[in-house]
Scaffold this motif. Sequence first.
Motif, PDB file in Angstrom:
ATOM      1  N   HIS A  26       0.855  -1.195   0.000  1.00  0.00           N
ATOM      2  CA  HIS A  26       0.000   0.000   0.000  1.00  0.00           C
ATOM      3  C   HIS A  26       0.886   1.239   0.000  1.00  0.00           C
ATOM      4  CE1 HIS A  26      -3.669  -2.273   1.470  1.00  0.00           C
ATOM      5  NE2 HIS A  26      -2.688  -3.150   1.571  1.00  0.00           N
ATOM      6  N   TYR A  27       0.487   2.221  -0.783  1.00  0.00           N
ATOM      7  CA  TYR A  27       1.124   3.548  -0.683  1.00  0.00           C
ATOM      8  C   TYR A  27       0.118   4.422   0.043  1.00  0.00           C
ATOM      9  CZ  TYR A  27       4.286   2.179  -4.520  1.00  0.00           C
ATOM     10  OH  TYR A  27       5.214   1.563  -5.309  1.00  0.00           O
ATOM     11  N   GLY A  28       0.287   4.615   1.327  1.00  0.00           N
ATOM     12  CA  GLY A  28      -0.727   5.362   2.065  1.00  0.00           C
ATOM     13  C   GLY A  28      -2.064   4.661   1.918  1.00  0.00           C
ATOM     14  N   THR A  29      -3.033   5.344   1.327  1.00  0.00           N
ATOM     15  CA  THR A  29      -4.346   4.723   1.161  1.00  0.00           C
ATOM     16  C   THR A  29      -4.489   4.040  -0.192  1.00  0.00           C
ATOM     17  OG1 THR A  29      -5.184   6.818   0.360  1.00  0.00           O
ATOM     18  CG2 THR A  29      -5.496   6.368   2.691  1.00  0.00           C
ATOM     19  N   VAL A  30      -3.476   4.191  -1.058  1.00  0.00           N
ATOM     20  CA  VAL A  30      -3.544   3.544  -2.376  1.00  0.00           C
ATOM     21  C   VAL A  30      -3.135   2.086  -2.250  1.00  0.00           C
ATOM     22  CG1 VAL A  30      -2.693   3.580  -4.744  1.00  0.00           C
ATOM     23  CG2 VAL A  30      -2.959   5.715  -3.482  1.00  0.00           C
ATOM     24  N   ARG A  31      -3.996   1.191  -2.693  1.00  0.00           N
ATOM     25  CA  ARG A  31      -3.648  -0.225  -2.678  1.00  0.00           C
ATOM     26  C   ARG A  31      -3.004  -0.547  -4.015  1.00  0.00           C
ATOM     27  NH1 ARG A  31      -7.959  -4.762  -3.472  1.00  0.00           N
ATOM     28  NH2 ARG A  31      -7.552  -3.932  -5.528  1.00  0.00           N
ATOM     29  N   ALA A  32      -1.674  -0.653  -4.046  1.00  0.00           N
ATOM     30  CA  ALA A  32      -0.977  -0.858  -5.315  1.00  0.00           C
ATOM     31  C   ALA A  32      -0.879  -2.329  -5.668  1.00  0.00           C
ATOM     32  CB  ALA A  32       0.413  -0.231  -5.252  1.00  0.00           C
ATOM     33  N   LEU A  33      -0.796  -3.211  -4.665  1.00  0.00           N
ATOM     34  CA  LEU A  33      -0.692  -4.649  -4.910  1.00  0.00           C
ATOM     35  C   LEU A  33      -1.469  -5.400  -3.844  1.00  0.00           C
ATOM     36  CD1 LEU A  33       3.042  -5.510  -5.675  1.00  0.00           C
ATOM     37  CD2 LEU A  33       1.137  -5.512  -7.282  1.00  0.00           C
ATOM     38  N   GLY A  58       0.535  -6.286 -17.656  1.00  0.00           N
ATOM     39  CA  GLY A  58      -0.550  -5.501 -17.082  1.00  0.00           C
ATOM     40  C   GLY A  58      -0.575  -4.130 -17.701  1.00  0.00           C
ATOM     41  N   ASP A  59      -1.737  -3.486 -17.584  1.00  0.00           N
ATOM     42  CA  ASP A  59      -1.900  -2.161 -18.160  1.00  0.00           C
ATOM     43  C   ASP A  59      -1.158  -1.128 -17.304  1.00  0.00           C
ATOM     44  OD1 ASP A  59      -2.792  -0.439 -20.037  1.00  0.00           O
ATOM     45  OD2 ASP A  59      -4.915  -1.028 -19.854  1.00  0.00           O
ATOM     46  N   ASN A  60      -1.151   0.127 -17.754  1.00  0.00           N
ATOM     47  CA  ASN A  60      -0.534   1.180 -16.955  1.00  0.00           C
ATOM     48  C   ASN A  60      -1.216   1.266 -15.593  1.00  0.00           C
ATOM     49  OD1 ASN A  60       1.254   1.952 -18.949  1.00  0.00           O
ATOM     50  ND2 ASN A  60      -0.247   3.329 -19.893  1.00  0.00           N
ATOM     51  N   GLY A  61      -0.428   1.369 -14.543  1.00  0.00           N
ATOM     52  CA  GLY A  61      -0.986   1.497 -13.207  1.00  0.00           C
ATOM     53  C   GLY A  61      -1.418   0.175 -12.594  1.00  0.00           C
ATOM     54  N   ALA A  62      -1.119  -0.936 -13.260  1.00  0.00           N
ATOM     55  CA  ALA A  62      -1.538  -2.240 -12.755  1.00  0.00           C
ATOM     56  C   ALA A  62      -0.731  -2.661 -11.521  1.00  0.00           C
ATOM     57  CB  ALA A  62      -1.396  -3.288 -13.844  1.00  0.00           C
ATOM     58  N   GLY A  63       0.429  -2.051 -11.341  1.00  0.00           N
ATOM     59  CA  GLY A  63       1.260  -2.397 -10.183  1.00  0.00           C
ATOM     60  C   GLY A  63       2.523  -3.148 -10.552  1.00  0.00           C
ATOM     61  N   LYS A  64       2.868  -3.163 -11.835  1.00  0.00           N
ATOM     62  CA  LYS A  64       4.034  -3.910 -12.292  1.00  0.00           C
ATOM     63  C   LYS A  64       5.320  -3.367 -11.679  1.00  0.00           C
ATOM     64  CE  LYS A  64       3.329  -2.929 -16.668  1.00  0.00           C
ATOM     65  NZ  LYS A  64       2.200  -1.996 -16.580  1.00  0.00           N
ATOM     66  N   SER A  65       5.485  -2.042 -11.765  1.00  0.00           N
ATOM     67  CA  SER A  65       6.715  -1.443 -11.241  1.00  0.00           C
ATOM     68  C   SER A  65       6.800  -1.632  -9.730  1.00  0.00           C
ATOM     69  CB  SER A  65       6.779   0.041 -11.586  1.00  0.00           C
ATOM     70  OG  SER A  65       6.855   0.207 -12.981  1.00  0.00           O
ATOM     71  N   THR A  66       5.654  -1.502  -9.057  1.00  0.00           N
ATOM     72  CA  THR A  66       5.633  -1.703  -7.610  1.00  0.00           C
ATOM     73  C   THR A  66       6.109  -3.109  -7.261  1.00  0.00           C
ATOM     74  OG1 THR A  66       3.767  -0.198  -7.478  1.00  0.00           O
ATOM     75  CG2 THR A  66       4.171  -1.599  -5.572  1.00  0.00           C
ATOM     76  N   LEU A  67       5.620  -4.086  -8.024  1.00  0.00           N
ATOM     77  CA  LEU A  67       5.985  -5.479  -7.777  1.00  0.00           C
ATOM     78  C   LEU A  67       7.494  -5.675  -7.840  1.00  0.00           C
ATOM     79  CD1 LEU A  67       4.939  -8.406  -7.438  1.00  0.00           C
ATOM     80  CD2 LEU A  67       5.005  -8.598  -9.914  1.00  0.00           C
TER      81      LEU A  67
HETATM   82  N1  LIG Z   1       5.467   6.090  -4.763  1.00  0.00           N
HETATM   83  C1  LIG Z   1       4.125   5.991  -4.932  1.00  0.00           C
HETATM   84  N2  LIG Z   1       3.281   6.625  -4.084  1.00  0.00           N
HETATM   85  C2  LIG Z   1       1.937   6.508  -4.226  1.00  0.00           C
HETATM   86  N3  LIG Z   1       1.349   5.805  -5.192  1.00  0.00           N
HETATM   87  C3  LIG Z   1       2.113   5.130  -6.059  1.00  0.00           C
HETATM   88  C4  LIG Z   1       3.563   5.203  -5.979  1.00  0.00           C
HETATM   89  N4  LIG Z   1       4.071   4.445  -6.981  1.00  0.00           N
HETATM   90  C5  LIG Z   1       3.011   3.947  -7.654  1.00  0.00           C
HETATM   91  N5  LIG Z   1       1.845   4.351  -7.108  1.00  0.00           N
HETATM   92  C6  LIG Z   1       0.512   3.966  -7.552  1.00  0.00           C
HETATM   93  O1  LIG Z   1       0.412   2.562  -7.511  1.00  0.00           O
HETATM   94  C7  LIG Z   1      -0.261   2.071  -8.648  1.00  0.00           C
HETATM   95  C8  LIG Z   1       0.635   1.101  -9.409  1.00  0.00           C
HETATM   96  O2  LIG Z   1       1.703   1.809 -10.002  1.00  0.00           O
HETATM   97  P1  LIG Z   1       2.900   1.108 -10.801  1.00  0.00           P
HETATM   98  O3  LIG Z   1       3.396  -0.030  -9.995  1.00  0.00           O
HETATM   99  O4  LIG Z   1       3.885   2.150 -11.181  1.00  0.00           O
HETATM  100  O5  LIG Z   1       2.130   0.568 -12.113  1.00  0.00           O
HETATM  101  P2  LIG Z   1       2.712   0.079 -13.526  1.00  0.00           P
HETATM  102  O6  LIG Z   1       4.191  -0.011 -13.446  1.00  0.00           O
HETATM  103  O7  LIG Z   1       2.055  -1.230 -13.741  1.00  0.00           O
HETATM  104  O8  LIG Z   1       2.256   1.062 -14.540  1.00  0.00           O
HETATM  105  C9  LIG Z   1      -0.664   3.285  -9.464  1.00  0.00           C
HETATM  106  O9  LIG Z   1      -2.006   3.584  -9.147  1.00  0.00           O
HETATM  107  C10 LIG Z   1       0.257   4.361  -9.004  1.00  0.00           C
HETATM  108  O10 LIG Z   1      -0.353   5.625  -9.102  1.00  0.00           O
END
Ligand SMILES: Nc1ncnc2c1ncn2[C@@H]1O[C@H](COP(=O)(O)OP(=O)(O)O)[C@@H](O)[C@H]1O
Lengths: 346, 254
Positions: free
Chosen positions: B12-19, B36-45
Motif C-alpha cells: 500500500h502507498y498510504g491509502t492507495v492499494r498498489a498490490l 498488465g496495463d498502466n498502473g496495474a502495479g508492475k513497477s511496484t511489484l
Molecule cells: N510512490 C508511490 N506513491 C503513491 N502511489 C504510487 C507510488 N508508486 C506507484 N503508485 C501507484 O500505484 C499504482 C501502481 O503503479 P505502478 O506499480 O507504477 O504501475 P505500472 O508499473 O504497472 O504502470 C498506481 O495507481 C500508481 O499511481
Amino acid sequence: MSATLDKTHDERILRTSPLRRLLSRPEFGSVVGALAVFLFFAVAADGFLRASSLGTVLYASSTIGIMAVPVALLMIGGEFDLSAGVLVTSSALVSSMFSYQMTADTWVGVGVSLLVTLAVGAANGFVLTRTRLPSFIVTLGTFLMLTGMNLGLTKLIDGTVSTKTIADMEGFPSAHAVFASTLTVGGVDFKITIIWWLALVAIASWILLRTRAGNWIFAVGGNQDAARAVGVPVTRTKIGLYMGVAFGAWISGQHLLFSYDAVQSGEGVGNELIYIIAAVIGGCLITGGHGSAVGSAVGALLFGMTSKGIVFAEWNPDWFKFFLGAMLLLATLLNTWVRKRAEAAA
Amino acid sequence: MTLVRLTGVSKHYGTVRALEGVSLEVHAGQITCVLGDNGAGKSTLIKIIAGLHRHDGGTLDIEGEETVLNSPREALDRGIATVHQDLAVVPLMPVWRNFFLGSEPRTGLLRRLDVDFMRRTTHAELLRMGIDLRDVDQPIGTLSGGERQCVAIARAVYFGAKVLILDEPTAALGVKQSGVVLKYVAAARDRGLGVVLITHNPHHAHLVGDRFVLLRRGTMVGSHTRDEITLDELTSQMAGGSDLESLRHELERG
Ligand SMILES: Nc1ncnc2c1ncn2[C@@H]1O[C@H](COP(=O)(O)OP(=O)(O)O)[C@@H](O)[C@H]1O
Ligand SMILES: [Mg+2]
C-alpha cells in the motif's frame, strides 16, 4: 589505452575529434572568458601586466577559489549551500573566541573551530537528506541562523561586533604562517592562500575524476534515484559534500582571523553567491551532475582579474557587480551552447 | 531452481492499494513475464524484489529463504540486478562510469579508480553483446534507448547477477530495437539467469516468456506457464477479455 581502442574501432572514431573533446570539457567556456578578460584588462588597465599585479590578482582569486572548489563539488552533487559565506565568519569567530576566552593556545582554537565547522556542514547534509527539503531552504535556514548567531554571540561575549585581538597569544606566529603568510618569489609577493587554493583544486580534481567518491558525486547530482538503485550511498555522499564546504570555510575563516587578528562578526553575508557564481562560470551545471574543480578555479580567477582589473584601470569599483553579472550570463550561455553542440554531435 | 518466490504479496502507498495477494516465481534459466496495463502495479511489484520498497503482506523468498529487503544494495548483494523503467542510468555520465557505478574497481595504495580496466571492460562487455561503441567516454544519455537497455543488461550479466529484472525495456522502442533488446534478454536467460520481464506488450512477452503473471489494478488475474496459454489467449486476457469485447461493440460502425 587509446591505441588499443583505436584498433578495435572502425571509421566512426573520426567523429569524436580532439576538438570536440576539448569543447565538451566543462571549463571550456570559462577558459575562453578568462582569456578575453585578461586581454581586455591588459589593454585597458595600466599596471595589470606588472609582475606585482599577478600576486594581487591571484590573492583575490584564491580567497574566492578556496570556497568555490568545494561549492562546485557540492553543486555537481546536485545541491547548494547558502550558508557557506557566513560559515567562514562563524569559523573565524569560534577559533578566535575559544582561544581568547579559554586563554589557550591559538592552535586549540583552530582545532575546535575545525570540529565545530565540520559539524555545521554535517548538520546541513543530515537535515537535507533526512527531511528531503530542497537544499535552498535548508541552507537558507542555516544561513539566517548563523548570521544571527555570529552577531548575537559576539556581542554577548565580547560586548562589541568584533572580537578581541589574539595577536599576542601563544601559537599566533605559527598559525599566521600557515594561514596568512606571504611568500616572496622573484620579487613578487604571493599570499599562502594561493597554495591552499591550488592544493584544493588538485585534490578535488583527483577525487572527482579518479576515485569512487567522485563517481558517486557525479551520480547523485546527475540522477539521484538511479544512483541509489545501483547501490550508491546517496546520504553519505551528500553529507560528505557539505563537510567539504565546511572544510573550505574553516581554511578561509582561519585566513580571515590570522591576517587581521580580529574578526568582524557581520562579515561574509553575500559571499555564498559569489562562490556559486564562480562555480557556475566554471561550467558547473546548476541542476547538478556536470562540472569540474578546475572550472571553479578559472571562475575564481575571472573574479579576481575583474575585481583587481577595475582598480588598476581606475574605474569606479561599483562597476564590478555589473561585470560580474554580465560574465555570469555570458559564461552560462556559452557553456550551455557548447555542451548542447558537443552532446548533439557525440 | 526457484531463485525468487513471492507469495500473496501486498503493498500500500498510504491509502492507495498498489498490490494485493500477488504470487510469482523466478527460475534459473527462465523468463517470467509480468503483464498488465498502466498502473496495474508492475513497477511496484519489481521494486519489492529490487529492495526499493518493503512489502506490507505476504512473503518474499530468495533461494528458499524468507527475506525482507531493506535497500537496493541488499538486493544487489543477493544477486538481484534491476533495470528500472524510470531510473536506469545517469545520462550525463560517460558510458564506462555508468557501467561500473556502485561497484567501482579500485587499484593501488591510494585506492584510485582503475580507469583503464573500467574503460577496457566496458568496451569488451558491450562488444560481446554486439554493441561496438565508438567511444565509451560519451555520455550514456547520447545512446539510443535500446543501446541503453543493452548496457544495463550487459552490466547485470558482468556483475554476476542471478536474477535480472527489466521494467518495460521495450516500452519506448521501435520494432527493430525491441527485437535487439529481446535477443539480449534471451541471451541472459541462456547464461542461466532468472529473468523477470515486465511489459504491457503480450507479443513481446509470448516471444520469450516461460511463465506469465497478469496484473490488473493491483491484483493477480492470471498466472500461466508457456504451455498453458496461447498468444491470442494472453492478448485477450491482458486486454481484459470482456472489456475488449464491449469496446469492439462500441467502436463498431453501424
Ligand atoms: N510512490 C508511490 N506513491 C503513491 N502511489 C504510487 C507510488 N508508486 C506507484 N503508485 C501507484 O500505484 C499504482 C501502481 O503503479 P505502478 O506499480 O507504477 O504501475 P505500472 O508499473 O504497472 O504502470 C498506481 O495507481 C500508481 O499511481
Ligand atoms: Mg511501470
